[in-house]
Design a protein around this motif. Structure first.
Motif, PDB file in Angstrom:
ATOM      1  N   ASN A  12      33.390  70.013  34.784  1.00 18.51           N
ATOM      2  CA  ASN A  12      34.608  69.318  35.200  1.00 18.51           C
ATOM      3  C   ASN A  12      34.967  69.853  36.591  1.00 18.51           C
ATOM      4  OD1 ASN A  12      37.230  68.415  35.671  1.00 18.51           O
ATOM      5  ND2 ASN A  12      37.818  68.558  33.525  1.00 18.51           N
ATOM      6  N   ARG A  15      38.661  69.986  37.783  1.00 19.94           N
ATOM      7  CA  ARG A  15      39.418  71.135  37.281  1.00 19.94           C
ATOM      8  C   ARG A  15      39.155  72.367  38.144  1.00 19.94           C
ATOM      9  NH1 ARG A  15      38.274  71.998  31.225  1.00 19.94           N
ATOM     10  NH2 ARG A  15      36.155  72.229  32.040  1.00 19.94           N
ATOM     11  N   GLU A  18      40.933  71.957  41.487  1.00 20.93           N
ATOM     12  CA  GLU A  18      42.376  72.154  41.335  1.00 20.93           C
ATOM     13  C   GLU A  18      42.717  73.638  41.277  1.00 20.93           C
ATOM     14  OE1 GLU A  18      46.059  71.024  38.269  1.00 20.93           O
ATOM     15  OE2 GLU A  18      43.975  70.895  37.589  1.00 20.93           O
ATOM     16  N   PHE A  19      41.918  74.389  40.527  1.00 21.83           N
ATOM     17  CA  PHE A  19      42.174  75.819  40.420  1.00 21.83           C
ATOM     18  C   PHE A  19      42.065  76.499  41.781  1.00 21.83           C
ATOM     19  CE2 PHE A  19      40.400  80.134  40.091  1.00 21.83           C
ATOM     20  CZ  PHE A  19      41.453  80.759  39.431  1.00 21.83           C
ATOM     21  N   TYR A  63      36.821  82.153  38.430  1.00 23.18           N
ATOM     22  CA  TYR A  63      37.184  80.908  37.752  1.00 23.18           C
ATOM     23  C   TYR A  63      36.989  81.048  36.242  1.00 23.18           C
ATOM     24  CZ  TYR A  63      36.925  75.979  36.373  1.00 23.18           C
ATOM     25  OH  TYR A  63      37.107  74.771  35.753  1.00 23.18           O
ATOM     26  N   ARG A  67      39.728  80.718  33.172  1.00 21.47           N
ATOM     27  CA  ARG A  67      39.546  79.784  32.060  1.00 21.47           C
ATOM     28  C   ARG A  67      39.594  80.502  30.710  1.00 21.47           C
ATOM     29  NH1 ARG A  67      35.552  74.902  31.617  1.00 21.47           N
ATOM     30  NH2 ARG A  67      36.801  74.900  29.706  1.00 21.47           N
ATOM     31  N   THR A  82      49.015  76.033  33.657  1.00 24.89           N
ATOM     32  CA  THR A  82      48.681  75.459  34.958  1.00 24.89           C
ATOM     33  C   THR A  82      48.294  76.610  35.892  1.00 24.89           C
ATOM     34  OG1 THR A  82      50.941  75.670  35.784  1.00 24.89           O
ATOM     35  CG2 THR A  82      50.367  73.628  34.608  1.00 24.89           C
ATOM     36  N   TRP A 186      30.901  77.975  32.626  1.00 30.32           N
ATOM     37  CA  TRP A 186      32.152  77.958  33.391  1.00 30.32           C
ATOM     38  C   TRP A 186      31.946  78.624  34.749  1.00 30.32           C
ATOM     39  CZ3 TRP A 186      35.757  79.901  28.878  1.00 30.32           C
ATOM     40  CH2 TRP A 186      35.790  78.917  27.878  1.00 30.32           C
ATOM     41  N   GLU A 189      30.334  76.060  36.743  1.00 30.05           N
ATOM     42  CA  GLU A 189      31.326  75.032  37.095  1.00 30.05           C
ATOM     43  C   GLU A 189      32.072  75.435  38.362  1.00 30.05           C
ATOM     44  OE1 GLU A 189      33.487  72.710  33.952  1.00 30.05           O
ATOM     45  OE2 GLU A 189      35.183  73.881  34.701  1.00 30.05           O
TER      46      GLU A 189
END
Length: 349
Positions: A12, A15, A18-19, A63, A67, A82, A186, A189
């Motif tokens: 994703n 996502r 955005e992070f 990251y 997560r 968020t 992740w 990602e």
């Protein structure tokens, strides 16, 4: 038998973007042009200043730390965190009860340490005897506990796994193996952000690369880049995965049709000196139509020296893609590489 779900990789990227856009120290890393072999203009994605850590791995483990903590927080409270909430005192107090453990040949440990520090968690990094003392000092400066474990990387990985089982800490590896795949996905990602930065740049300029050189240790970066390039780049380049001759585990796995060790002596391309491929990275690369190149120790060092002469300071690991380009150019006819892209994956050690 490895099943399809275990080996799947469907990141994703929105996502991840955005992070990182919420992070104070995030910025798009430079895409520079350098004079390559035979006068070829080479595009170079310069990761040597990435988020103050000096390597692309600043996008992976931090990251994944965020997560992991976000999922644990949601499981406890029901709240979906968020990025803006992650710095609040109650979330940091929660993070302080978590410890992340990994083995590292250098940069992944830096990412774990920085990610844990930024979230308020703890980190313990296992380093083999082959990892330079300078990396240990940098890890300690980030607040991590450093443990020397084993003579080679594989032994430090085994000790990190045992540490997590013994202590209850969270294992945050960048490699994957049977029974351990989700967290490293992740990490990968996070790496996909690099490919999205490049896609935006090439869409704006129209100057898409014809060849992309991807250096690989366990293969996380190479696989993440290959996946994203094949997924959504408007013009498709040839993809070349570059490994040390001493640790060509992905090439060996490709030839064998299954995850296979790449045997060899210790390599001066230390961050690429991984004898066991990530099974997820191997699987991704198998479907992305890549080919493989290997570098000798002398070729890796020569590439780093040449980049230094061009004003880009890096290591043989960071210069490996450029080294493969130089090796290929020496055997190719003029004009065979009209628009190559390489990654300068880390700054000097």
């Amino acid at each position: 038998m490895l099943d399809k779900d275990t080996l799947s990789f469907d990141p994703n990227v929105a996502r991840a973007m955005e992070f990182f856009r919420s992070q104070e120290h995030y910025d798009v890393s430079p895409l520079i042009e350098i004079d390559g072999p035979g006068g070829v203009k080479v595009l170079a994605k310069d990761e040597t200043g990435r988020m103050g850590l000096g390597a692309f791995k600043a996008l992976g483990a931090p990251y994944a730390v965020a997560r992991i903590l976000a999922e644990a927080w949601e499981a406890k409270t029901g709240e979906v965190l968020t990025p803006a909430r992650m710095g609040d005192a109650d979330v940091r107090d929660f993070a302080a009860t978590h410890t992340f453990v990994c083995a590292s040949a250098g940069n992944h440990g830096m990412g774990v340490a920085a990610g844990a520090r930024d979230m308020g968690a703890k980190a313990r990094i296992h380093l083999a005897a082959t990892v330079p003392a300078g990396f240990a000092d940098r890890l300690k400066a980030l607040g991590a506990e450093v443990v020397r474990s084993g003579d080679v990387y594989e032994e430090s990985v085994a000790e990190a796994i045992a540490d997590a089982e013994r202590s209850g800490a969270t294992l945050l590896a960048d490699g994957t193996w049977e029974g351990y795949t989700e967290i490293p996905k992740w990490v990968m990602e996070g790496y996909c952000v690099i490919a999205e930065e490049l896609r935006a740049s090439f869409e704006a300029s129209g100057n898409w690369p014809t060849h992309v050189y991807l250096q690989a240790g366990v293969g996380g970066l190479a696989a993440a880049m290959a996946h994203m390039i094949r997924l959504n780049w408007a013009e498709q380049p040839e993809l070349i995965v570059v490994e040390p001759e001493a640790a060509a585990c992905l090439q060996a796995s490709h030839k064998a049709g299954k995850p296979t060790r790449g045997e060899g002596p210790e390599s001066n391309m230390g961050r690429l000196d991984c004898k066991d491929a990530s099974i997820v990275a191997w699987s991704v690369l198998e479907r992305c139509d890549v080919r493989y190149e290997t570098l000798t120790e002398d070729e890796g060092q020569a590439a780093a020296d040449e980049l230094a002469a061009l004003g880009v300071a890096t290591t043989p690991s960071g210069a490996a893609g450029y080294g493969a380009l130089c090796k290929r150019a020496a055997a190719a006819s003029a004009g065979a590489e009209p628009r190559p892209l390489v990654f300068i994956s880390e700054g000097p050690a």
